[in-house]
Design an enzyme around this catalytic site. Structure first.
Site, short mmCIF file in Angstrom:
data_model
loop_
_atom_site.label_atom_id
_atom_site.label_comp_id
_atom_site.label_asym_id
_atom_site.label_seq_id
_atom_site.Cartn_x
_atom_site.Cartn_y
_atom_site.Cartn_z
N GLU A 1 77.34 9.03 -54.18
CA GLU A 1 76.57 9.09 -52.94
C GLU A 1 76.83 7.28 -52.20
O GLU A 1 76.63 7.40 -51.56
CB GLU A 1 75.64 9.28 -53.05
CG GLU A 1 74.47 9.28 -51.60
CD GLU A 1 74.21 7.58 -51.27
OE1 GLU A 1 73.87 7.14 -50.31
OE2 GLU A 1 74.15 6.75 -51.88
N GLU A 2 76.78 6.59 -53.68
CA GLU A 2 76.56 5.02 -54.08
C GLU A 2 78.03 4.88 -53.77
O GLU A 2 77.99 3.68 -53.30
CB GLU A 2 75.85 4.90 -55.08
CG GLU A 2 74.81 4.84 -54.73
CD GLU A 2 73.99 4.61 -53.98
OE1 GLU A 2 74.23 3.94 -52.58
OE2 GLU A 2 72.54 4.76 -54.36
N ASP B 1 66.26 11.42 -50.25
CA ASP B 1 66.75 9.78 -49.85
C ASP B 1 65.49 9.23 -50.45
O ASP B 1 64.59 9.76 -50.05
CB ASP B 1 67.51 9.98 -49.28
CG ASP B 1 68.91 9.21 -50.44
OD1 ASP B 1 68.17 7.82 -51.12
OD2 ASP B 1 70.13 8.96 -50.11
N ASP C 1 66.57 5.09 -56.76
CA ASP C 1 67.26 5.62 -55.67
C ASP C 1 68.55 6.16 -56.55
O ASP C 1 68.77 5.57 -57.14
CB ASP C 1 67.72 4.21 -55.00
CG ASP C 1 69.02 5.33 -53.96
OD1 ASP C 1 69.26 5.93 -53.68
OD2 ASP C 1 69.47 3.75 -53.88
#
Length: 345
Positions: free
Chosen positions: A206-207, A229, A176
């Protein structure tokens, strides 16, 4: 996908997942990806470590996947040499105790997260999931030794795993979203001669709030965006309606925030081209991916979401199937070819 393709895809994933890049410290993966994109056009690494490459002419497509991974950050070094941590992204606290980790300081420092032996646990301890504040990393050093190689703010990852399983499945950390990055890289190989303008956005952070995509998608004249994703792969503890299945193909997203026509066109195209696919239905007003911010960039961008099904998300042992990555790449390429053909007809 033949055997040689499967091996090449595994090698690509091994390379991509081998570079630690916790949110906010994506420099090394950004450098690697800028080299990979340099064959296509001029590459820019912007002020937040987004990697951006634009090439070609015609209808303008944005392809996005994020490059950061979940991890932790060094918060303190205790007087007895233990390392205290805080989160960088959605760490699952159940993974903490007795885990092996790497601290990315002046050099890689390996350690283990402390755990309380069962002999010393109370009944309440047995039922409790520890918080990051309850644990520390044991690196086997004194405070002075630790501080010579570890600084506050250094990033921490669970020990790297990369393990090919039977068939075409891979178990690894950081899939991921290196699986999404791999899908786009494979798609670009199929799009070299297409009469379209393509901007690749390998986005950072993004996280920790979709931050890279917020600024990286602020680009002129984007006609459509495809966000790539991972999403939930079914395991026995999950509801089937919430998940796709590993090895059953690319997940095509349907959500109130996504362009419904593009999603349905992708389903029709996948059927026509014999590309294995699944439909992912997401209610509410968000998808939990960069698509959430890309759709509202500037005056709005028509956006679709393709996902690679993944088991054990946000853990050190994420699992994907390389056949699903290939299906994602094929659908991206066939969709852009079709749209470019219509534009140039």
């Amino acid at each position: 996908m033949n055997l040689s393709d499967n091996m090449e895809n595994k090698d690509l994933l091994d390379e991509l997942t081998g570079v630690p890049a916790v949110s906010g410290c994506e420099n090394n993966i950004a450098t690697l990806l800028s080299k990979k994109l340099s064959d296509y056009g001029k590459v820019e690494i912007d002020s937040v470590n987004n990697v951006i490459c634009t090439f070609g002419e015609g209808k303008h497509f944005l392809l996005d996947a994020h490059i950061d991974q979940i991890g932790m950050i060094v918060k303190a070094v205790t007087d007895d040499g233990f390392i205290k941590l805080d989160k960088c992204g959605g760490i699952d606290n159940r993974m903490l105790t007795a885990s092996e980790v790497s601290i990315w300081g002046k050099k890689e420092v390996r350690g283990v997260i402390s755990s309380l032996p069962p002999h010393l646990q109370s009944k309440d301890d047995e039922k409790k999931v520890p918080s990051l504040g309850d644990v520390a990393v044991d690196v086997g050093m004194t405070k002075e030794e630790a501080e010579s190689v570890i600084s506050l703010g250094d990033r921490v990852t669970f020990r790297r795993v990369f393990m090919p399983l039977l068939g075409s499945q891979i178990c690894s950390s950081a899939l991921d979203d290196r699986a999404g990055v791999a899908s786009i890289l494979l798609a670009l190989e199929k799009l070299k001669n297409v009469k379209a303008k393509i901007t690749v956005l390998f986005s950072s952070q993004e996280e920790v709030g979709l931050r890279g995509a917020k600024v990286g998608s602020f680009i002129d004249d984007i006609d459509e965006a495809i966000c790539v994703d991972v999403s939930f792969g079914y395991t026995p503890s999950c509801k089937k309606s919430d998940c796709g299945e590993i090895g059953k193909g690319v997940m095509i997203g349907f959500s109130p925030i996504l362009d419904n026509k593009i999603s349905r066109d992708m389903v029709s195209l996948a059927k026509h081209c014999g590309i294995s696919f699944q439909q992912e239905i997401m209610g509410g007003g968000h998808t939990g991916t960069n698509a959430d911010v890309i759709t509202v960039s500037k005056r709005g961008i028509k956006t679709s979401l393709l996902s690679v099904p993944q088991k054990y998300m946000h853990s050190p042992v994420e699992i994907v199937d390389t056949s699903d990555i290939e299906a994602t790449a094929c659908l991206i390429a066939e969709y852009i070819k079709k749209k470019a053909g219509e534009e140039n007809a």
